[in-house]
Design a protein around this motif. Structure first.
Motif, mmCIF file in Angstrom:
data_model
loop_
_atom_site.group_PDB
_atom_site.id
_atom_site.type_symbol
_atom_site.label_atom_id
_atom_site.label_comp_id
_atom_site.label_asym_id
_atom_site.label_seq_id
_atom_site.Cartn_x
_atom_site.Cartn_y
_atom_site.Cartn_z
ATOM 1 N N UNK A 156 1.288 -1.275 -0.356
ATOM 2 C CA UNK A 156 0.300 0.664 0.625
ATOM 3 C C UNK A 156 1.128 1.404 -0.220
ATOM 4 N N UNK A 157 1.741 1.592 0.256
ATOM 5 C CA UNK A 157 2.303 2.430 0.732
ATOM 6 C C UNK A 157 3.917 1.966 0.391
ATOM 7 N N UNK A 158 3.978 0.601 -0.832
ATOM 8 C CA UNK A 158 5.647 0.593 -1.784
ATOM 9 C C UNK A 158 6.625 1.804 -2.389
ATOM 10 N N UNK A 159 7.746 1.547 -2.058
ATOM 11 C CA UNK A 159 9.008 2.828 -2.442
ATOM 12 C C UNK A 159 9.931 2.159 -3.807
ATOM 13 N N UNK A 160 9.813 3.091 -4.616
ATOM 14 C CA UNK A 160 10.817 3.230 -5.735
ATOM 15 C C UNK A 160 12.017 2.756 -5.050
ATOM 16 N N UNK A 181 9.766 -3.387 -14.015
ATOM 17 C CA UNK A 181 8.298 -3.639 -12.920
ATOM 18 C C UNK A 181 7.530 -2.353 -12.458
ATOM 19 N N UNK A 182 6.128 -2.347 -12.263
ATOM 20 C CA UNK A 182 5.164 -1.841 -12.284
ATOM 21 C C UNK A 182 5.609 -0.507 -11.165
ATOM 22 N N UNK A 183 5.492 0.683 -11.715
ATOM 23 C CA UNK A 183 5.732 1.235 -10.741
ATOM 24 C C UNK A 183 4.402 2.339 -9.852
ATOM 25 N N UNK A 184 3.569 1.554 -10.595
ATOM 26 C CA UNK A 184 2.274 2.259 -9.717
ATOM 27 C C UNK A 184 2.003 0.838 -8.913
ATOM 28 N N UNK A 185 2.081 0.902 -7.722
ATOM 29 C CA UNK A 185 1.831 -0.063 -6.604
ATOM 30 C C UNK A 185 0.373 -1.203 -6.628
ATOM 31 N N UNK A 188 1.157 -4.401 -8.087
ATOM 32 C CA UNK A 188 1.909 -5.453 -7.940
ATOM 33 C C UNK A 188 1.345 -6.856 -7.017
ATOM 34 N N UNK A 189 0.044 -6.613 -6.480
ATOM 35 C CA UNK A 189 -0.275 -7.653 -5.889
ATOM 36 C C UNK A 189 -1.210 -8.569 -7.166
ATOM 37 N N UNK A 190 -1.408 -8.304 -8.582
ATOM 38 C CA UNK A 190 -1.553 -9.134 -9.409
ATOM 39 C C UNK A 190 -0.062 -9.933 -10.223
ATOM 40 N N UNK A 191 1.092 -9.246 -9.837
ATOM 41 C CA UNK A 191 1.921 -9.669 -10.417
ATOM 42 C C UNK A 191 2.612 -10.617 -9.235
ATOM 43 N N UNK A 192 2.616 -10.219 -8.203
ATOM 44 C CA UNK A 192 3.050 -11.165 -7.553
ATOM 45 C C UNK A 192 2.266 -12.481 -7.155
ATOM 46 N N UNK A 193 0.798 -12.096 -7.380
ATOM 47 C CA UNK A 193 0.159 -13.673 -7.954
ATOM 48 C C UNK A 193 0.584 -14.481 -8.637
#
Length: 300
Positions: A156-160, A181-185, A188-193
């Protein structure tokens, strides 16, 4: 033919169900102490100092789940195969590390704090549960909750770009998220999954060549269902769940997992708005992708 997968997790066939779009992350059990180099864990001041405060709405949501959310129940679950349990926990931790959205030393501290905050209330209604016994499905359930909730907060508060401690001597390195990798946090969940599912499927194919399904491009409906059934049986073989029921539907199929090792944590994570820890669904999703089957997935 597009497939629609609906996965329902039942506790001994009772309606202990959890609803969330398929996504998730986890980490290895007790990694906080191992990676920080201290058996006592970080101090309270150090744990809280580098935490990014969650939104007020998220705080209220988490407090409501703690106060009125589902309580763990003792179920007739067998001990999970230790290697399989470690595989599931470690795979998602490694994937989270790859995505570079938070320092992993901070992840360990946040997880340690969450585990400390929620452990007593979790274990009270259960038979004796030994911390560190990852083969015990009750402990696996709790640690999976801690890991997924921690990664969800980090995303939710991911940093680049950030600094990450790499040893107990205070050595740190600057980490920058890969430009690919996506810059939009929020992505990230879909990519991680996706990556977690692929890694679990690869590990199953390597460890259980006689049980793993054969990947076939655009297989027949019958062959596809056999492949899904084979994957579910691997999870059953390793005592991740008691049994699984596969039911074809008009647009796809429904898989009901009976008393999975994450039955409590899936419910709690869903209510918190966190990532789902539905390992069986992630593996099936990866299998369908490799078969070139266009699919959507929901767990409940």
């Amino acid at each position: 033919v597009p497939a629609c997968l609906y996965i329902q997790s039942d506790a001994a066939r009772h309606h202990l169900s959890c609803s969330q779009v398929l996504r998730g992350a986890s980490s290895r059990v007790d990694s906080a102490r191992a990676r920080s180099g201290s058996s006592a864990g970080p101090t309270a001041a150090a744990r809280r100092a580098d935490r990014q405060p969650p939104s007020f709405a998220q705080i209220l949501r988490e407090q409501a789940v703690r106060a009125a959310g589902p309580r763990p129940r003792s179920l007739p679950r067998r001990r999970i195969d230790i290697d399989f349990a470690v595989l599931l926990m470690r795979t998602s931790y490694a994937t989270a590390d790859e995505l570079d959205f938070m320092p992993m030393d901070e992840f360990q501290k946040r997880q340690f704090l969450l585990r400390q905050d929620d452990w007593e209330s979790y274990r009270q209604p259960l038979p004796p549960v030994k911390q560190g016994d990852i083969s015990d499905p009750n402990y696996f359930d709790f640690m999976s909750y801690c890991q997924y909730a921690t990664i969800a907060a980090g995303m939710r508060d991911g940093r680049v770009v950030f600094e990450e401690l790499i040893d107990a001597n205070g050595t740190s390195v600057v980490v920058a998220r890969d430009p690919a990798l996506p810059r939009d946090n929020a992505r990230l969940p879909a990519l991680l999954s996706l990556r977690v599912g692929d890694k679990i499927l690869d590990a199953i194919a390597e460890r259980y060549p006689g049980l793993a399904p054969t990947v076939e491009l655009r297989p027949s409906r019958a062959a596809l269902l056999e492949g899904v059934k084979a994957l579910a049986q691997v999870f059953e073989y390793n005592n991740y769940l008691l049994s699984a029921r596969l039911e074809p539907s008009e647009r796809g199929f429904q898989l009901s997992a009976i008393a999975p090792a994450t039955v409590w944590s899936q419910q709690v994570l869903s209510l918190r708005g966190d990532l789902a820890n539905d390992f069986e669904a992630k593996a099936i999703a990866a299998y369908l992708r490799r078969c070139a089957v266009d699919a959507s997935y929901t767990t409940r």
